[in-house]
Design a protein around this motif. Sequence first.
Motif, mmCIF file in Angstrom:
data_model
loop_
_atom_site.group_PDB
_atom_site.id
_atom_site.type_symbol
_atom_site.label_atom_id
_atom_site.label_comp_id
_atom_site.label_asym_id
_atom_site.label_seq_id
_atom_site.Cartn_x
_atom_site.Cartn_y
_atom_site.Cartn_z
ATOM 1 N N HIS A 53 0.844 -1.205 0.000
ATOM 2 C CA HIS A 53 0.000 0.000 0.000
ATOM 3 C C HIS A 53 0.873 1.248 0.000
ATOM 4 O O HIS A 53 0.587 2.211 -0.723
ATOM 5 N N GLY A 54 1.949 1.239 0.809
ATOM 6 C CA GLY A 54 2.863 2.382 0.832
ATOM 7 C C GLY A 54 3.552 2.580 -0.499
ATOM 8 O O GLY A 54 3.772 3.708 -0.941
ATOM 9 N N LEU A 55 3.891 1.481 -1.150
ATOM 10 C CA LEU A 55 4.526 1.550 -2.464
ATOM 11 C C LEU A 55 3.596 2.221 -3.478
ATOM 12 O O LEU A 55 4.038 2.997 -4.323
ATOM 13 N N LYS A 56 2.315 1.942 -3.357
ATOM 14 C CA LYS A 56 1.329 2.491 -4.292
ATOM 15 C C LYS A 56 0.750 3.829 -3.832
ATOM 16 O O LYS A 56 -0.151 4.371 -4.465
ATOM 17 N N GLY A 57 1.275 4.355 -2.705
ATOM 18 C CA GLY A 57 0.810 5.660 -2.219
ATOM 19 C C GLY A 57 -0.574 5.611 -1.605
ATOM 20 O O GLY A 57 -1.291 6.607 -1.616
ATOM 21 N N LEU A 58 -0.950 4.465 -1.056
ATOM 22 C CA LEU A 58 -2.304 4.296 -0.541
ATOM 23 C C LEU A 58 -2.401 4.343 0.977
ATOM 24 O O LEU A 58 -3.453 4.041 1.532
ATOM 25 N N THR A 59 -1.326 4.713 1.660
ATOM 26 C CA THR A 59 -1.404 4.796 3.113
ATOM 27 C C THR A 59 -1.750 6.212 3.538
ATOM 28 O O THR A 59 -1.425 7.181 2.861
ATOM 29 N N THR A 60 -2.409 6.327 4.662
ATOM 30 C CA THR A 60 -2.766 7.651 5.180
ATOM 31 C C THR A 60 -1.670 8.227 6.064
ATOM 32 O O THR A 60 -1.724 9.392 6.446
ATOM 33 N N CYS A 61 -0.665 7.388 6.402
ATOM 34 C CA CYS A 61 0.401 7.857 7.295
ATOM 35 C C CYS A 61 1.619 8.372 6.527
ATOM 36 O O CYS A 61 2.616 8.752 7.137
ATOM 37 N N GLY A 62 1.552 8.383 5.211
ATOM 38 C CA GLY A 62 2.635 8.932 4.414
ATOM 39 C C GLY A 62 3.845 8.035 4.281
ATOM 40 O O GLY A 62 4.912 8.508 3.890
ATOM 41 N N ASP A 63 3.711 6.765 4.623
ATOM 42 C CA ASP A 63 4.831 5.833 4.486
ATOM 43 C C ASP A 63 5.137 5.570 3.016
ATOM 44 O O ASP A 63 4.252 5.262 2.235
ATOM 45 N N ASP A 64 6.385 5.725 2.651
ATOM 46 C CA ASP A 64 6.845 5.343 1.323
ATOM 47 C C ASP A 64 7.562 3.999 1.450
ATOM 48 O O ASP A 64 8.347 3.800 2.375
ATOM 49 N N HIS A 65 7.299 3.106 0.539
ATOM 50 C CA HIS A 65 7.919 1.791 0.576
ATOM 51 C C HIS A 65 8.462 1.426 -0.800
ATOM 52 O O HIS A 65 8.161 2.081 -1.791
ATOM 53 N N THR A 66 9.262 0.369 -0.823
ATOM 54 C CA THR A 66 9.849 -0.111 -2.068
ATOM 55 C C THR A 66 9.484 -1.580 -2.250
ATOM 56 O O THR A 66 9.023 -2.246 -1.315
#
Length: 109
Positions: free
Chosen positions: A47-60
Amino acid sequence: MDTLWDNIEKLSAVCRAAGARLPDEDLKALQVGKVAEEAGEAMHALHGLKGLTTCGDDHTWSEVQNDLVGAVIAAPLAMHYIDPTGARATFDEILHRRTRRGRETAAAT
């Protein structure tokens, strides 16, 4: 080189020692829950990778893979908690049964 199951047995000994104060049934249940937790972390990373988190987490993708490996480790560890002497054989039997269609399809092509 240690195999997956060699590492699972070593990790199980360490984890069982850490949880020695808990009843065996609790350790089994907690380890099964750990599989779900690790899978959930992989989903959160996706979800973070796709920009779908509300907490602003960026993932790879690397983080997604890391969490997937965590789930892969947690599952045979849970199986080892459930049946320390038979987990390997049970895993092999279930893997063979659950991958039958893939083997049959690959052989047909």
